[in-house]
Design an enzyme around this catalytic site. Structure first.
Site, PDB file in Angstrom:
ATOM      1  N   GLU A 172       9.428  10.624  -8.086  1.00  0.00           N
ATOM      2  CA  GLU A 172       9.601  12.158  -7.302  1.00  0.00           C
ATOM      3  C   GLU A 172      10.745  12.621  -7.245  1.00  0.00           C
ATOM      4  O   GLU A 172      11.548  13.134  -6.228  1.00  0.00           O
ATOM      5  CB  GLU A 172       8.445  12.214  -5.976  1.00  0.00           C
ATOM      6  CG  GLU A 172       7.754  11.792  -5.816  1.00  0.00           C
ATOM      7  CD  GLU A 172       6.457  12.590  -4.567  1.00  0.00           C
ATOM      8  OE1 GLU A 172       7.146  12.688  -4.019  1.00  0.00           O
ATOM      9  OE2 GLU A 172       4.932  11.641  -4.880  1.00  0.00           O
ATOM     10  N   GLU A 288       0.581   7.424  -7.981  1.00  0.00           N
ATOM     11  CA  GLU A 288       0.109   7.288  -6.700  1.00  0.00           C
ATOM     12  C   GLU A 288      -1.169   8.760  -6.399  1.00  0.00           C
ATOM     13  O   GLU A 288      -0.304  10.289  -6.689  1.00  0.00           O
ATOM     14  CB  GLU A 288       1.531   8.022  -6.649  1.00  0.00           C
ATOM     15  CG  GLU A 288       2.036   6.928  -5.358  1.00  0.00           C
ATOM     16  CD  GLU A 288       2.744   7.563  -4.688  1.00  0.00           C
ATOM     17  OE1 GLU A 288       2.898   8.464  -3.635  1.00  0.00           O
ATOM     18  OE2 GLU A 288       4.599   7.246  -4.904  1.00  0.00           O
TER      19      GLU A 288
HETATM   20  O1  AHR Z   1       2.755   9.922   1.224  1.00  0.00           O
HETATM   21  C1  AHR Z   1       3.313   8.285   0.521  1.00  0.00           C
HETATM   22  C2  AHR Z   1       4.893   8.946  -0.484  1.00  0.00           C
HETATM   23  O2  AHR Z   1       4.151  10.373  -1.032  1.00  0.00           O
HETATM   24  C3  AHR Z   1       5.667   8.268  -1.260  1.00  0.00           C
HETATM   25  O3  AHR Z   1       6.595   7.635  -0.161  1.00  0.00           O
HETATM   26  C4  AHR Z   1       6.439   9.411  -2.271  1.00  0.00           C
HETATM   27  O4  AHR Z   1       5.899   9.238  -3.833  1.00  0.00           O
HETATM   28  C5  AHR Z   1       5.002  10.193  -2.140  1.00  0.00           C
HETATM   29  O5  AHR Z   1       6.134  12.019  -1.714  1.00  0.00           O
END
Ligand code: AHR
Length: 516
Positions: A172, A288
């Site tokens: 990110e 994710e």
């Molecule tokens: O809440 C988890 C986080 O959300 C992770 O570490 C990140 O990659 C995302 O922004």
């Protein structure tokens, strides 16, 4: 309610990668320490892993684990987590505002993957880290020969390489919450150096670039600059909490899988535009995802663990299957604790309702290689689709150029996907009934093969109460029932808000007219 499902078993659309049932293990909070890794716990094995947690990860057929972050990785230096535990330095992790004594490191992660039968997927530090450090990590894991980091691995007792095939190029980096965040072009130029160095050390690895779920300009630039070196562009999504969906509106939330599918298509379009190649092999990796943002408030967290959330999770996995020509990697974030599928307590584990969805889907579709065409005709409902980009950077320029867009969309109550195993001896059909009140009778026809409808295995996840939870006191409140259906008439009856997965033998193998 009535519906009609037609499956075209002789129209194999694409191969399915079981990695879409993968999970994310961020090195933070209680995702690792005090849960899966807890050397002093009575249930710990000789390597410090909790055997009940390992069993749960095995049972859900975890195909892939992504590690160590997430935000955590942008200030993580892997060499701090190598060697005798007592010699490892304690570091301050500014992503999660915590101290980390580095007891869990690369070797422990690889052991964990081996114990549960998962592919390791390591994301490198592109925040405070360097290309050289990333290259050395690849050497430590995969290197052969007689160089410094190969020797280091061997000196720890690991003669054979770990063969880590999947590597992520940072996390990110478009967001100002990330150490080292930068513009798309700066990221792409930096990632090019990382990618070169890492592939020079091991040309067989697959690289996952950092993409943006709603940032077309970012994805376009990344694909354009990195196209010769990357295999996937990763995007992340947490619909409720970080996203625009309203928890209290059931029907709006049941639209999330379709919304995610749109994001997949837009990201793929960005990659095609960036590479200038309509036939590009670069995939979209949802590395994710969760229905809910990570919320540490226990009460809100419960909403991420209800039976209702399991139904939504199943819908999202359906969307990955439907897009499995484009999506080969997905990591549920996190799998353990917070809003994950498995709650780890001092006294044992609780399999939350979404755990059962992963178990059902990974078991049934994990053995399937061939995603086949199908079409469902059923009742639909209408809702307002709201797309709001105002809280995200950078703003998309190519896909949708309005800041906030509202329009009516129609979405079906019944959602089905189907696949065949590699030998074409079995068919698996997953049926999701999203209707909050009505059961459904589905007229099913399968073309292109003969199904033995007399003896069909069926697993169903159902509870009358959408808000039902599994807790320490009632761990089995939401659980799977297995039964044998007789569907000789081609009629399958499914309960309201339920997931049913049917596995049937084929009388004769389907011929294939692969369209890939
Ligand atoms: O809440 C988890 C986080 O959300 C992770 O570490 C990140 O990659 C995302 O922004």
């Amino acid at each position: 309610m009535k519906a009609r499902l037609t499956v075209y078993a002789d129209h194999i659309k694409n191969k399915i990668s079981s990695n879409i049932f993968g999970h994310f293990m961020e090195h933070c909070i209680d995702v690792i320490y005090g849960s899966v890794y807890d050397p002093h716990h009575p249930l710990a094995d000789e390597d410090g892993f909790r055997t009940d947690v390992l069993d749960a990860l095995r049972e859900v057929k975890t195909p892939m684990l992504r590690y160590p972050g997430g935000n955590f990785v942008s200030n993580y230096h892997w060499e701090n987590g190598i060697g005798p535990a007592e010699d490892r330095p304690k570091m301050f992790d500014y992503a999660w505002n915590a101290e980390d004594d580095n007891r869990f490191g690369t070797v422990e992660f690889i052991k964990l993957c081996k114990k549960v039968g998962a592919q390791p997927y390591i994301c490198v530090n592109m925040g405070s880290g360097t290309a050289e450090e990333a290259m050395n990590w690849v050497e430590f894991c995969n290197g052969t020969g007689d160089t410094k980091y190969v020797r280091l691995r061997k000196s720890l007792g690991y003669e054979e390489p770990f063969d880590v095939r999947y590597w992520g190029l940072g996390n990110e980096l478009y967001g100002d919450w990330q150490y080292g965040s930068c513009s798309a072009l700066d990221y792409a130029k930096k990632a090019l150096d990382f990618a070169k160095a890492m592939k020079w050390r091991d040309p067989s690895i697959e690289l996952v670039a950092c993409g943006h779920d709603i940032g077309s300009e970012w994805n376009y630039t990344v694909a354009k600059v990195l196209k010769p070196l990357i295999d996937h562009v990763a995007i992340h999504h947490y619909s409720i909490g970080y996203g625009v969906f309203n928890e209290d509106n059931y029907e709006e939330c049941m639209y999330i899988p379709e919304y995610i599918s749109k994001l997949t298509k837009v990201a793929k379009a960005d990659i095609i535009a960036g590479t200038g190649d309509a036939l590009t092999d670069i995939k979209v990796a949802w590395d994710e995802w969760n229905t809910h943002a990570w919320d540490f408030d226990a009460k809100k967290n419960e909403a991420a663990c209800t039976f209702r959330n399991a139904i939504l999770t199943a819908g999202i996995l359906h969307s990955f299957l439907r897009d499995s020509d484009t999506v080969e990697i997905a990591s549920y974030s996190p799998f353990i604790n917070v809003c994950g599928a498995l709650a780890v307590h001092e006294s044992g584990v609780v399999k939350r309702p979404q755990y059962h969805v992963f178990k059902m889907m990974a078991e049934a579709f994990g053995m399937c290689d061939c995603f086949v065409d199908s079409h469902t005709v059923c009742e639909e409902y209408e809702l307002d689709e709201v797309i709001d980009f105002s809280n995200r950077l950078p703003e998309p320029k190519f896909a949708l150029d309005a800041k906030s867009l509202r329009r009516k969309v129609k979405t079906p109550y019944i959602d089905c996907v189907a696949a065949l195993n590699e030998e074409c001896t079995k068919i698996v059909i997953s049926i999701l009934n999203k209707h909050p009140q009505e059961d459904c009778e589905i007229d099913t026809a399968v073309f292109g093969t003969d199904v033995n409808w007399d003896h069909v295995q069926c697993m169903t996840l159902y509870n009358d109460d959408l808000e039902a939870l599994n807790t320490k006191e009632e761990p089995e409140k939401v659980s799977v029932s297995e039964h044998i259906l007789s569907v000789s008439s081609g009629k399958v009856c499914v309960k309201k808000h339920s997931l049913s997965i049917i596995t049937a033998d084929l009388v004769q193998a389907a011929g294939s007219t692969e369209d890939k």
